[in-house]
Design a protein around this motif. Structure first.
Motif, PDB file in Angstrom:
ATOM      1  N   GLY A 338       0.816  -1.214   0.000  1.00 48.09           N
ATOM      2  CA  GLY A 338       0.000   0.000   0.000  1.00 48.09           C
ATOM      3  C   GLY A 338       0.843   1.254   0.000  1.00 48.09           C
ATOM      4  O   GLY A 338       0.520   2.241  -0.675  1.00 48.09           O
ATOM      5  N   GLY A 339       1.952   1.243   0.745  1.00 50.06           N
ATOM      6  CA  GLY A 339       2.840   2.400   0.786  1.00 50.06           C
ATOM      7  C   GLY A 339       3.504   2.677  -0.546  1.00 50.06           C
ATOM      8  O   GLY A 339       3.680   3.843  -0.939  1.00 50.06           O
ATOM      9  N   ILE A 340       3.893   1.627  -1.263  1.00 49.83           N
ATOM     10  CA  ILE A 340       4.511   1.798  -2.577  1.00 49.83           C
ATOM     11  C   ILE A 340       3.541   2.472  -3.539  1.00 49.83           C
ATOM     12  O   ILE A 340       3.871   3.442  -4.226  1.00 49.83           O
ATOM     13  CB  ILE A 340       4.952   0.431  -3.140  1.00 49.83           C
ATOM     14  N   ILE A 341       2.318   1.953  -3.593  1.00 47.64           N
ATOM     15  CA  ILE A 341       1.309   2.518  -4.491  1.00 47.64           C
ATOM     16  C   ILE A 341       0.948   3.943  -4.061  1.00 47.64           C
ATOM     17  O   ILE A 341       0.833   4.849  -4.893  1.00 47.64           O
ATOM     18  CB  ILE A 341       0.053   1.631  -4.512  1.00 47.64           C
ATOM     19  N   GLY A 342       0.807   4.153  -2.754  1.00 46.46           N
ATOM     20  CA  GLY A 342       0.439   5.467  -2.246  1.00 46.46           C
ATOM     21  C   GLY A 342       1.477   6.529  -2.567  1.00 46.46           C
ATOM     22  O   GLY A 342       1.132   7.633  -3.008  1.00 46.46           O
ATOM     23  N   GLY A 343       2.761   6.217  -2.358  1.00 46.54           N
ATOM     24  CA  GLY A 343       3.808   7.186  -2.635  1.00 46.54           C
ATOM     25  C   GLY A 343       3.874   7.565  -4.103  1.00 46.54           C
ATOM     26  O   GLY A 343       4.051   8.742  -4.455  1.00 46.54           O
ATOM     27  N   THR A 344       3.723   6.582  -4.988  1.00 46.10           N
ATOM     28  CA  THR A 344       3.795   6.844  -6.423  1.00 46.10           C
ATOM     29  C   THR A 344       2.593   7.645  -6.910  1.00 46.10           C
ATOM     30  O   THR A 344       2.735   8.645  -7.616  1.00 46.10           O
ATOM     31  CB  THR A 344       3.884   5.516  -7.199  1.00 46.10           C
ATOM     32  N   VAL A 345       1.386   7.204  -6.540  1.00 40.27           N
ATOM     33  CA  VAL A 345       0.166   7.875  -6.992  1.00 40.27           C
ATOM     34  C   VAL A 345       0.077   9.291  -6.434  1.00 40.27           C
ATOM     35  O   VAL A 345      -0.205  10.259  -7.170  1.00 40.27           O
ATOM     36  CB  VAL A 345      -1.080   7.055  -6.582  1.00 40.27           C
ATOM     37  N   GLN A 346       0.342   9.453  -5.147  1.00 40.97           N
ATOM     38  CA  GLN A 346       0.238  10.777  -4.549  1.00 40.97           C
ATOM     39  C   GLN A 346       1.329  11.715  -5.049  1.00 40.97           C
ATOM     40  O   GLN A 346       1.110  12.920  -5.186  1.00 40.97           O
ATOM     41  CB  GLN A 346       0.279  10.652  -3.025  1.00 40.97           C
ATOM     42  N   GLY A 347       2.513  11.165  -5.344  1.00 40.39           N
ATOM     43  CA  GLY A 347       3.563  11.989  -5.937  1.00 40.39           C
ATOM     44  C   GLY A 347       3.176  12.487  -7.306  1.00 40.39           C
ATOM     45  O   GLY A 347       3.428  13.652  -7.669  1.00 40.39           O
ATOM     46  N   LEU A 348       2.562  11.623  -8.111  1.00 39.58           N
ATOM     47  CA  LEU A 348       2.108  12.020  -9.442  1.00 39.58           C
ATOM     48  C   LEU A 348       1.024  13.092  -9.352  1.00 39.58           C
ATOM     49  O   LEU A 348       1.042  14.078 -10.108  1.00 39.58           O
ATOM     50  CB  LEU A 348       1.582  10.795 -10.193  1.00 39.58           C
ATOM     51  N   ILE A 349       0.080  12.916  -8.434  1.00 44.37           N
ATOM     52  CA  ILE A 349      -0.989  13.913  -8.262  1.00 44.37           C
ATOM     53  C   ILE A 349      -0.410  15.261  -7.834  1.00 44.37           C
ATOM     54  O   ILE A 349      -0.829  16.321  -8.320  1.00 44.37           O
ATOM     55  CB  ILE A 349      -2.021  13.415  -7.236  1.00 44.37           C
ATOM     56  N   SER A 350       0.567  15.234  -6.946  1.00 47.45           N
ATOM     57  CA  SER A 350       1.182  16.484  -6.497  1.00 47.45           C
ATOM     58  C   SER A 350       1.928  17.180  -7.628  1.00 47.45           C
ATOM     59  O   SER A 350       2.002  18.416  -7.666  1.00 47.45           O
ATOM     60  CB  SER A 350       2.120  16.215  -5.315  1.00 47.45           C
ATOM     61  N   ASP A 351       2.485  16.415  -8.571  1.00 51.15           N
ATOM     62  CA  ASP A 351       3.127  17.017  -9.751  1.00 51.15           C
ATOM     63  C   ASP A 351       2.100  17.711 -10.629  1.00 51.15           C
ATOM     64  O   ASP A 351       2.332  18.808 -11.140  1.00 51.15           O
ATOM     65  CB  ASP A 351       3.856  15.942 -10.566  1.00 51.15           C
ATOM     66  N   VAL A 352       0.954  17.047 -10.814  1.00 49.99           N
ATOM     67  CA  VAL A 352      -0.108  17.620 -11.649  1.00 49.99           C
ATOM     68  C   VAL A 352      -0.635  18.915 -11.026  1.00 49.99           C
ATOM     69  O   VAL A 352      -0.836  19.925 -11.717  1.00 49.99           O
ATOM     70  CB  VAL A 352      -1.247  16.606 -11.848  1.00 49.99           C
ATOM     71  N   LEU A 353      -0.853  18.905  -9.717  1.00 50.05           N
ATOM     72  CA  LEU A 353      -1.353  20.093  -9.028  1.00 50.05           C
ATOM     73  C   LEU A 353      -0.282  21.160  -8.868  1.00 50.05           C
ATOM     74  O   LEU A 353      -0.596  22.344  -8.745  1.00 50.05           O
ATOM     75  CB  LEU A 353      -1.893  19.715  -7.637  1.00 50.05           C
ATOM     76  N   GLY A 354       0.973  20.728  -8.842  1.00 49.98           N
ATOM     77  CA  GLY A 354       2.061  21.658  -8.557  1.00 49.98           C
ATOM     78  C   GLY A 354       2.163  22.010  -7.091  1.00 49.98           C
ATOM     79  O   GLY A 354       2.871  22.942  -6.708  1.00 49.98           O
ATOM     80  N   LYS A 355       1.463  21.260  -6.230  1.00 55.00           N
ATOM     81  CA  LYS A 355       1.454  21.500  -4.784  1.00 55.00           C
ATOM     82  C   LYS A 355       1.554  20.159  -4.061  1.00 55.00           C
ATOM     83  O   LYS A 355       1.024  19.154  -4.527  1.00 55.00           O
ATOM     84  CB  LYS A 355       0.177  22.214  -4.346  1.00 55.00           C
ATOM     85  N   ARG A 356       2.204  20.152  -2.914  1.00 62.04           N
ATOM     86  CA  ARG A 356       2.361  18.921  -2.134  1.00 62.04           C
ATOM     87  C   ARG A 356       1.425  18.866  -0.922  1.00 62.04           C
ATOM     88  O   ARG A 356       0.854  17.821  -0.618  1.00 62.04           O
ATOM     89  CB  ARG A 356       3.804  18.797  -1.632  1.00 62.04           C
ATOM     90  N   ALA A 357       1.290  19.976  -0.217  1.00 60.70           N
ATOM     91  CA  ALA A 357       0.569  19.975   1.066  1.00 60.70           C
ATOM     92  C   ALA A 357      -0.881  19.512   0.955  1.00 60.70           C
ATOM     93  O   ALA A 357      -1.337  18.733   1.809  1.00 60.70           O
ATOM     94  CB  ALA A 357       0.648  21.357   1.719  1.00 60.70           C
ATOM     95  N   PRO A 358      -1.665  19.955  -0.047  1.00 64.02           N
ATOM     96  CA  PRO A 358      -3.055  19.483  -0.105  1.00 64.02           C
ATOM     97  C   PRO A 358      -3.173  17.977  -0.262  1.00 64.02           C
ATOM     98  O   PRO A 358      -4.055  17.350   0.339  1.00 64.02           O
ATOM     99  CB  PRO A 358      -3.619  20.213  -1.341  1.00 64.02           C
ATOM    100  N   VAL A 359      -2.289  17.388  -1.050  1.00 62.07           N
ATOM    101  CA  VAL A 359      -2.317  15.941  -1.259  1.00 62.07           C
ATOM    102  C   VAL A 359      -1.997  15.215   0.042  1.00 62.07           C
ATOM    103  O   VAL A 359      -2.661  14.246   0.418  1.00 62.07           O
ATOM    104  CB  VAL A 359      -1.324  15.536  -2.360  1.00 62.07           C
ATOM    105  N   ILE A 360      -0.994  15.702   0.752  1.00 65.71           N
ATOM    106  CA  ILE A 360      -0.583  15.065   2.003  1.00 65.71           C
ATOM    107  C   ILE A 360      -1.672  15.206   3.066  1.00 65.71           C
ATOM    108  O   ILE A 360      -2.001  14.243   3.774  1.00 65.71           O
ATOM    109  CB  ILE A 360       0.739  15.675   2.502  1.00 65.71           C
ATOM    110  N   ALA A 361      -2.246  16.384   3.185  1.00 62.56           N
ATOM    111  CA  ALA A 361      -3.273  16.619   4.208  1.00 62.56           C
ATOM    112  C   ALA A 361      -4.483  15.718   3.981  1.00 62.56           C
ATOM    113  O   ALA A 361      -5.003  15.106   4.927  1.00 62.56           O
ATOM    114  CB  ALA A 361      -3.688  18.084   4.198  1.00 62.56           C
ATOM    115  N   LEU A 362      -4.950  15.614   2.741  1.00 64.17           N
ATOM    116  CA  LEU A 362      -6.103  14.762   2.450  1.00 64.17           C
ATOM    117  C   LEU A 362      -5.793  13.300   2.752  1.00 64.17           C
ATOM    118  O   LEU A 362      -6.629  12.577   3.320  1.00 64.17           O
ATOM    119  CB  LEU A 362      -6.511  14.936   0.986  1.00 64.17           C
TER     120      LEU A 362
END
Length: 494
Positions: A338-362
């Motif tokens: 789960g951690g492997i998938i989570g880190g990859t998917v959330q990292g990609l989403i943060s690249d698309v948004l250009g922001k990290r904090a909203p992805v991490i907080a959610l």
């Protein structure tokens, strides 16, 4: 979409792939050996208590040895000491991270990384294998070895993150680092498989195998790793870090020759420009960089939860559900998946948004619900595995992002003022603060479990996860405002 995808990949060379794989597997091997200790806690606890109190003792050694070498009167005392060892390791690891981050910005990263890998392998071999072969059991000796192990292992993470930061720029960093940061989870999976496969021969052979593989990995890194694109003539760009190789007529000359140095000096003198090499940033200066303190404190709470799963999950599965230790080791892998998938998917989403904090907080808010759900998991391995993977997705994902991509962002931000020697120091601060929180938590986990029960441990995890959200609220508000301003400007332009 395809041309953009092709252009993105064309920025990379085989040197980038080698750097990615060598740093990736360096930490895989380190975490694999680190995972060994958590996977064999039941066996170690059995070895350290009298055989009369442990029905599994005849499987591992003669009864006389158990009677003569028992360290503790019962398994509860042994469990508390195992928690104390986790705390000792993480405190040493945290202190070492503050030091090794500064060292990594001043010495050759390849040397520091290899020394940490090989030195830690030797200490783990002595701790788990030599002491058992010699039937030497001593509390103070174990504590001393684990202090050394924590200090040596602390040299690895700042180095591998810095090497990755040198090779991969800001463009796509969330996805690349999200994928790369799976190294810890892959190491956990590898360690669980090795432990469950070799444990039947005795826990000392688990330490033997993992430490030998880790030592060999340190040797490979020493001879094969290139810590910076400069070593192979690649130019570095702060945004992409992926500019093509220089292909002039002198490309086959030595990287640094006397003639080249003289030519460069003449050019500088003619232009009247005196360009000094970047100097390493100071520790206090790095600590005060924007975002470093909030993310460090958030990571302290989050790493406490993440490492509690790392250190105690096999023990919890075995003691709470009565599943065999080897079976519990294999089931614990689903948290890392789960951690492997989570880190990859959330990292990609943060690249698309250009922001990290909203992805991490959610993700952290979802993690609190996942922890409550997992605490009520029934005695069913399929359901438990599914809940574990979900929990790992929402906890391991943010943990991987903060320790890798966000640390790289913080170490390469504009406030560094052109210094390229801040990444290891910043990484050491973030991970070191996280390790202090994790260290304090490990003994608390064993204490809460012994005084109350595992349900209160999960309540404690929910509280700490909520603390992570609280610490990043200022950053979250700032990034959300920035996103709103950007959308407002775009709407006016349209």
């Amino acid at each position: 979409m395809w041309p953009c995808h092709r252009d993105f990949l064309s920025q990379y060379t085989h040197h980038h792939l080698v750097a990615f794989l060598l740093t990736f597997f360096s930490y895989v091997l380190l975490h694999s050996s680190r995972k060994t200790f958590s996977n064999v806690k039941i066996s170690i606890s059995a070895q350290w208590t009298p055989s009369a109190l442990n029905i599994t003792s005849p499987q591992y050694s003669p009864g006389e040895t158990w009677e003569e070498n028992s360290l503790f009167s019962d398994t509860q005392e042994a469990t508390l000491f195992l928690g104390a060892l986790d705390t000792i390791f993480l405190f040493s690891y945290a202190v070492g991270l503050y030091i090794s981050g500064v060292i990594g910005d001043r010495l050759n990263l390849r040397y520091v990384l290899s020394f940490g890998l090989c030195g830690s392998a030797v200490v783990e071999f002595v701790f788990g294998t030599v002491t058992e072969w010699m039937a030497f059991y001593n509390v103070y000796f174990y504590c001393g070895l684990w202090v050394c192990n924590g200090l040596l292992q602390s040299a690895v993470w700042p180095c591998v993150v810095t090497v990755m930061g040198n090779w991969f720029g800001k463009s796509g960093r969330g996805f690349v680092f999200g994928l790369w940061s799976a190294c810890a989870s892959v190491g956990n999976i590898l360690g669980a498989f090795l432990a469950s496969s070799v444990l039947k021969y005795g826990y000392e052979y688990v330490f033997l195998v993992t430490s030998a593989v880790q030592f060999a990995g340190g040797v490979v890194v020493f001879f094969g790793l290139l810590s910076s694109p400069k070593e192979v003539g690649l130019s570095i760009d702060s945004e992409t870090g992926l500019l093509p190789v220089e292909t002039d007529s002198d490309s086959h000359r030595p990287l640094m020759s006397d003639e080249e140095e003289e030519e460069e000096e003449e050019e500088v003198e003619e232009e009247g420009v005196c360009e000094a090499p970047p100097t390493p940033i100071g520790f206090l200066q790095a600590f005060c960089l924007p975002g470093v303190i909030p993310y460090s404190l958030a990571y302290a709470c989050l790493k406490l939860v993440n490492y509690s799963f790392f250190f105690w999950l096999p023990f919890y599965l075995s003691s709470n559900f009565g599943w065999p230790e080897a079976q519990a080791d294999r089931l614990s892998i689903w948290y890392d998946v789960g951690g492997i998938i989570g880190g990859t998917v959330q990292g990609l989403i943060s690249d698309v948004l250009g922001k990290r904090a909203p992805v991490i907080a959610l993700s952290l808010l979802m993690a609190m619900g996942a922890l409550v759900g997992y605490s009520h998991s029934p005695n069913d391995q399929v359901v438990n595995a599914a809940l574990l993977a979900t929990t790992g997705f929402f906890i391991g994902g943010p943990s991987n992002m903060i320790s890798s991509a966000i640390s790289a962002d913080l170490g390469r931000q504009d406030a560094v003022q052109g210094s390229q020697e801040a990444l290891a120091t910043v990484t050491g601060i973030v991970d070191g603060t996280g390790s202090l929180g994790a260290a304090a938590g490990q003994y608390l986990v064993s204490l809460i479990e012994s005084k109350f029960n595992w349900m209160y441990v999960f309540y404690f995890f929910v509280l700490m996860t909520g603390g992570s959200v609280v610490f990043i609220i200022p950053l979250l508000v700032g990034e959300l405002r920035s996103m709103c301003r950007s959308r407002t400007i775009q709407s006016h332009q349209l």
